[in-house]
Design an enzyme around this catalytic site. Structure first.
Site, short mmCIF file in Angstrom:
data_model
loop_
_atom_site.label_atom_id
_atom_site.label_comp_id
_atom_site.label_asym_id
_atom_site.label_seq_id
_atom_site.Cartn_x
_atom_site.Cartn_y
_atom_site.Cartn_z
CB CYS A 133 -0.94 -0.01 1.17
SG CYS A 133 -1.93 1.49 1.31
CB CYS A 136 -0.89 2.59 4.01
SG CYS A 136 -2.15 2.15 3.29
CG ASP A 137 3.09 1.02 4.53
OD1 ASP A 137 2.46 1.71 5.47
OD2 ASP A 137 2.86 -0.13 4.02
#
Ligand code: NAP
Length: 305
Positions: A133, A136-137
């Site tokens: 992701c 997200c990261d």
């Protein structure tokens, strides 16, 4: 709480939420079940620029708007993972929580799940340099060396996002051509921070025991290998349908994709499908919402027969 509804939708992505919105507007009682936050794959998409009407937007923003509109229409959102479904005049959906949900109609919209590379180091370093992701990261890889595996739309879109954060970004594809749409391929090929390695497949993710520090690649056409130093690896190599929980109903093809007619009816009365979970040609937000509207409409007509 009453767990009986006219329509139960499994999956709160764009397909499921649109089915919910239409179902509620037809005057049906509707619940949407999901084990994750609403939005599905869209929630994890950095930028969406091919959904008409919104202009360029983020997946998170579009998810939020769809959620608010759907909830305001009267749809009940429930958090649970469905493990099993039993057919009957009233269908029973068994949740991991122990709850059983009863629906006169069921719309299956549980989408797809990212495929794993299945190579040494992948599991060991997941969350420690291996991520699925980018949104997200991505910030964890600011000014770091990043490798993206895959040549489809997902890989290239997320690579474009990561390339603006990373010190360098390498895309590894196993053929000599991309699978993604031409417009996005053009952006990748002209991006100053992106290098493409063609005809290479990953064979091992390396690390120092606590974090990723490299990846071993093999020529697709031969045995030669090379090691690329990197801090992060993002595999985006496609996805498989999330359909195991209703496999016993026998309404999927051999790859697990749900079979539906043009009105989103499955071969089993009272069951409908929508979104990426379906066997279909084009998996996009715009086709998912269309499926959702059609599925709710078919369910409404069938329930009123
Ligand atoms: P995809 O289109 O199936 O692409 C998967 C990519 O990974 C391909 O380049 C494939 O190579 C490669 N690959 C597969 N297995 C591999 C392996 N074991 N090792 C190395 N490479 C491997 O998957 P996706 O990008 O996740 O997209 C899924 C669906 O969502 C598609 O229909 C896509 O169009 C849609 N989508 C659309 C958008 C958009 O329109 N904005 C955004 C995201 C996703 P080969 O090409 O050689 O098979």
């Amino acid at each position: 709480m009453d767990k009986q509804f006219d329509v139960i939708i499994v999956g709160a992505g764009p397909a499921g939420m649109t089915a919910g919105l239409y179902g509620a507007r037809y005057g049906l009682s509707v619940a949407i079940l999901d084990a994750m936050i609403y939005g599905g794959k869209m929630q994890k998409t950095y930028e969406i620029e091919n959904y008409p009407g919104t202009g360029k937007t983020s997946g998170a923003a579009l998810s939020q708007t769809m959620y608010e509109q759907t909830e305001a229409a009267g749809v009940t959102f429930l958090f649970d993972e469905i493990e099993r479904i039993e057919d009957g005049e009233v269908k029973r959906l068994y949740g991991l929580s122990g709850e059983v949900y009863h629906g006169r109609a069921v719309i299956l919209a549980s989408g797809t799940r990212e495929r794993l590379l299945g190579i040494p180091g992948e599991e060991t370093y997941t969350g420690r340099g291996v991520s699925y992701c980018a949104v997200c990261d991505g910030m964890l890889f600011k000014n770091k060396k990043v490798v993206v595996i895959g040549g489809g739309n997902s890989a290239l879109e997320e690579a474009l996002y990561l390339a603006n954060l990373a010190s360098s970004l390498t895309i590894v594809i196993r053929r000599d051509q991309f699978r993604a749409q031409g417009s996005i391929v053009d952006k990748v090929l002209t991006h100053p921070n992106i290098t493409v390695l063609y005809q290479k497949v990953p064979v091992e993710i390396l690390g120092d025991g606590s974090r990723v520090n490299g990846i071993v690649l093999k020529d697709s056409t031969g045995e030669n290998t090379m090691t690329l130093a990197c801090d992060g690896v993002f595999p985006y190599i496609g996805a498989d349908p999330v359909s195991g929980y209703f496999a016993s109903l026998g309404i999927c093809d051999k790859e697990g994709y749900l079979l539906c007619d043009e009105y989103m009816r499955t071969p089993l009365a009272g069951f409908y499908g929508a979104g990426d979970l379906r066997r279909k040609e084009l998996r996009q937000v715009v086709t998912a919402v269309s499926d959702g509207a059609l599925a709710a409409t078919a369910a409404f007509h069938d329930l009123n027969k």
